[in-house]
Design an enzyme around this catalytic site. Sequence first.
Site, mmCIF file in Angstrom:
data_model
loop_
_atom_site.group_PDB
_atom_site.id
_atom_site.type_symbol
_atom_site.label_atom_id
_atom_site.label_comp_id
_atom_site.label_asym_id
_atom_site.label_seq_id
_atom_site.Cartn_x
_atom_site.Cartn_y
_atom_site.Cartn_z
ATOM 1 N N GLU A 163 26.943 -23.228 -3.503
ATOM 2 C CA GLU A 163 28.190 -23.703 -4.133
ATOM 3 C C GLU A 163 28.547 -25.117 -3.687
ATOM 4 O OE1 GLU A 163 29.652 -22.596 -6.547
ATOM 5 O OE2 GLU A 163 28.761 -20.599 -6.633
HETATM 6 C C1 FAD Z 1 20.595 -17.935 -1.060
HETATM 7 C C2 FAD Z 1 20.930 -18.942 -2.121
HETATM 8 C C3 FAD Z 1 21.667 -18.553 -3.233
HETATM 9 C C4 FAD Z 1 21.956 -19.472 -4.235
HETATM 10 N N1 FAD Z 1 22.612 -19.058 -5.389
HETATM 11 C C5 FAD Z 1 22.661 -19.902 -6.454
HETATM 12 C C6 FAD Z 1 23.112 -19.451 -7.730
HETATM 13 O O1 FAD Z 1 23.523 -18.302 -7.901
HETATM 14 N N2 FAD Z 1 23.078 -20.311 -8.765
HETATM 15 C C7 FAD Z 1 22.627 -21.597 -8.645
HETATM 16 O O2 FAD Z 1 22.597 -22.323 -9.639
HETATM 17 N N3 FAD Z 1 22.205 -22.069 -7.440
HETATM 18 C C8 FAD Z 1 22.210 -21.253 -6.350
HETATM 19 N N4 FAD Z 1 21.764 -21.719 -5.137
HETATM 20 C C9 FAD Z 1 21.396 -23.109 -5.009
HETATM 21 C C10 FAD Z 1 22.356 -23.910 -4.139
HETATM 22 O O3 FAD Z 1 23.589 -24.051 -4.775
HETATM 23 C C11 FAD Z 1 21.666 -25.232 -3.829
HETATM 24 O O4 FAD Z 1 20.642 -24.948 -2.902
HETATM 25 C C12 FAD Z 1 22.609 -26.275 -3.309
HETATM 26 O O5 FAD Z 1 23.457 -26.687 -4.335
HETATM 27 C C13 FAD Z 1 21.904 -27.509 -2.766
HETATM 28 O O6 FAD Z 1 20.885 -27.946 -3.623
HETATM 29 P P1 FAD Z 1 19.411 -28.206 -3.026
HETATM 30 O O7 FAD Z 1 19.015 -27.010 -2.268
HETATM 31 O O8 FAD Z 1 18.520 -28.637 -4.130
HETATM 32 O O9 FAD Z 1 19.611 -29.385 -2.008
HETATM 33 P P2 FAD Z 1 19.583 -30.946 -2.341
HETATM 34 O O10 FAD Z 1 20.457 -31.243 -3.489
HETATM 35 O O11 FAD Z 1 18.177 -31.388 -2.397
HETATM 36 O O12 FAD Z 1 20.280 -31.520 -1.027
HETATM 37 C C14 FAD Z 1 19.580 -31.673 0.215
HETATM 38 C C15 FAD Z 1 20.510 -32.319 1.236
HETATM 39 O O13 FAD Z 1 20.888 -33.621 0.769
HETATM 40 C C16 FAD Z 1 22.292 -33.729 0.694
HETATM 41 N N5 FAD Z 1 22.645 -34.494 -0.498
HETATM 42 C C17 FAD Z 1 22.127 -34.409 -1.738
HETATM 43 N N6 FAD Z 1 22.734 -35.255 -2.567
HETATM 44 C C18 FAD Z 1 23.680 -35.893 -1.858
HETATM 45 C C19 FAD Z 1 24.664 -36.889 -2.143
HETATM 46 N N7 FAD Z 1 24.819 -37.378 -3.361
HETATM 47 N N8 FAD Z 1 25.458 -37.306 -1.147
HETATM 48 C C20 FAD Z 1 25.361 -36.801 0.091
HETATM 49 N N9 FAD Z 1 24.454 -35.869 0.427
HETATM 50 C C21 FAD Z 1 23.629 -35.411 -0.532
HETATM 51 C C22 FAD Z 1 22.834 -32.312 0.615
HETATM 52 O O14 FAD Z 1 24.146 -32.213 1.143
HETATM 53 C C23 FAD Z 1 21.816 -31.553 1.464
HETATM 54 O O15 FAD Z 1 22.171 -31.618 2.815
HETATM 55 C C24 FAD Z 1 21.524 -20.815 -4.100
HETATM 56 C C25 FAD Z 1 20.812 -21.208 -2.959
HETATM 57 C C26 FAD Z 1 20.500 -20.295 -1.993
HETATM 58 C C27 FAD Z 1 19.670 -20.747 -0.809
#
Ligand code: FAD
Length: 596
Positions: free
Chosen positions: A442
């Site tokens: 989220e």
């Molecule tokens: C158990 C689990 C359940 C989930 N459930 C759902 C679900 O039901 N539906 C769904 O759609 N998704 C779901 N997710 C996905 C989750 O919402 C994402 O993993 C999360 O939004 C982060 O995206 P990412 O993992 O691609 O990280 P990335 O976007 O690659 O981010 C990596 C790091 O970089 C930082 N970062 C990235 N962009 C910026 C920026 N512009 N400024 C500052 N920092 C930044 C982030 O804070 C993070 O620390 C789930 C994930 C997990 C692990």
Amino acid sequence: MSTYKAPLNDMRFVLYDVLGAEREFARLGQADATRDVLDAVFDEAARFTETVLAPLNEIGDRVGCKFDKDTGAVTTPPGFKQAYAQFVEGGWTGLVSPVEFGGQGLPYTAGVPLKEMIDAANLAWGNFPLLSHGATDALLHHGEDWQREVFLKPLVDGTWTGTMCLTEPHCGTDLGLLKTRAAPNEDGSYAITGTKIFITAGEHDMTGNIIHLVLAKLPDAPAGSKGISLFIVPKFKVARDGTQGEANAVRCGSIEHKMGIHGSATCVLNFDGAQGYLIGQPNKGLMAMFTMMNTARLGVGVQGLGLSDRAWQNALRYSRERLQSRSLSGAKFPEKPADPIIVQPDVRRMLLTCKALVEGGRALSYHAGLQVDISELAPTPEERQQADALVGFLTPIVKACLTEWGMECTYNALQCFGGHGYIAEHGMEQLARDARITTLYEGTTGIQALDLLGRKILQLQGAGLKIFLGMITQFCDAESGNEGAAEFIGPLREKTAQWQQLTLQVGQRAMANPEEVGAASYDYLMYSGYVALAYWWARSAAAAHASTHSDAFKRAKLETARFYFARILPRTMTHASAMSSAASTLTALDEAAFDS
Ligand SMILES: Cc1cc2nc3c(=O)[nH]c(=O)nc-3n(C[C@H](O)[C@H](O)[C@H](O)COP(=O)(O)OP(=O)(O)OC[C@H]3O[C@@H](n4cnc5c(N)ncnc54)[C@H](O)[C@@H]3O)c2cc1C
């Protein structure tokens, strides 16, 4: 195994004594939400969560969800499906949903303690019904009449569950990158094709259908986040007259093996021309999804709260029982071979940190919940608008701070157990592992921080902050003579002034260099959370003093407020100092030189 007892006394204190919720509900025309009704609801919720959900927490972790690669089916851990059936039978799924669609129509605020109890008892299980609420909200606000007619009732009564499908392998935070496509069909529906990952409750055995809310791009969509649309894609096709048909072209490709919440199915979903219906306007899907995400974000904050509470309850019990060493000032229990560890100031530091963050966090999050009700039901548009600004401002604070504190509390609670916390037997390591996800999904803490500082403060000229600071000032003016809170008024006024000053400073620096926003945002967020909690602790101490609660309860509130002001609020000094340093302290190091 860790145990759970719903903290009904403190929940009621926050709702009735601190927030005056019963009065507010009457003012908002929620005549059915009387104290008698709510108390009966909370008693029953406590019984269900303590006796049905909590005992399944450990087996959910140990057995987890199982995936059958031949059929794409997901089997939930033993007992999960039966517990969901009981939940539906008890009418819990529709507690705060509109009566018109089969819900019980209680205020949103009444659902917050229920959610806290569910998350504390069994976070992984709680994820299955969680997203149905978000889907319901998105459909209520953005769906067409026939969509509300067909999809809302089964989502509200729990016959179906909902999901939220945003994330793709190459696109998490930056949804502008998403590749899932929606091609128009001749009958007005769309063919959805693409792969979504990490989808919570994307596949399971609890209900006869699953309603996926999917972000995808239309063929002529503008590039980036402006070109995203939202679609309803049921697991089993649903016609416009509500009849359920054959399996849709969506299949679970696998489930993730994770650090925690093993009982929650985290799915890869492959959409292969699946039939979907557009919700709202083309290319305006992010707006509709944000309706869903705001309630989900407050909900994830409450997950942090629930886990913290369960962890600290168990740490308190253990610290009273575990005999090690003697008190520094001489034996407190000379008849025993050693004193219980709770006599040690350092153990008390950990326990009081948990207590202060849990009880303060409860007031903070329940107040945010109350603002959701006010934003929808207040008699005047001005009041509704104000409450809406406040919800927007409080959402990133509740989501990020309560989950960061969730990690801190579960780690502190584990630490109270010593080495026994690290082994599986006491269930403390599960709570710490389960809490870890809450700062990630989220929207990560970093993204909440940018939402708070970049959007809610700088872009929207701090509308919500101004209202919140006004509430603090009003409280300080009114309660300076309150014996239970007078000592906190001075420090609170000081922090209020500093908060304004820091906001101005960051805003000025951001005008000259946009990197300043990203450089200050995390510290600004945490600073805001700690000052907000100071306000809720001062209000709690004042409310306790004026209440009919026992002397022991009043004393506990006062001493915990003192602990908070003396030992936790000073963290704001570090955050203030860090956010005041120039962005160059983060940007000066050449990327290539990081590992030099
Ligand atoms: C158990 C689990 C359940 C989930 N459930 C759902 C679900 O039901 N539906 C769904 O759609 N998704 C779901 N997710 C996905 C989750 O919402 C994402 O993993 C999360 O939004 C982060 O995206 P990412 O993992 O691609 O990280 P990335 O976007 O690659 O981010 C990596 C790091 O970089 C930082 N970062 C990235 N962009 C910026 C920026 N512009 N400024 C500052 N920092 C930044 C982030 O804070 C993070 O620390 C789930 C994930 C997990 C692990």
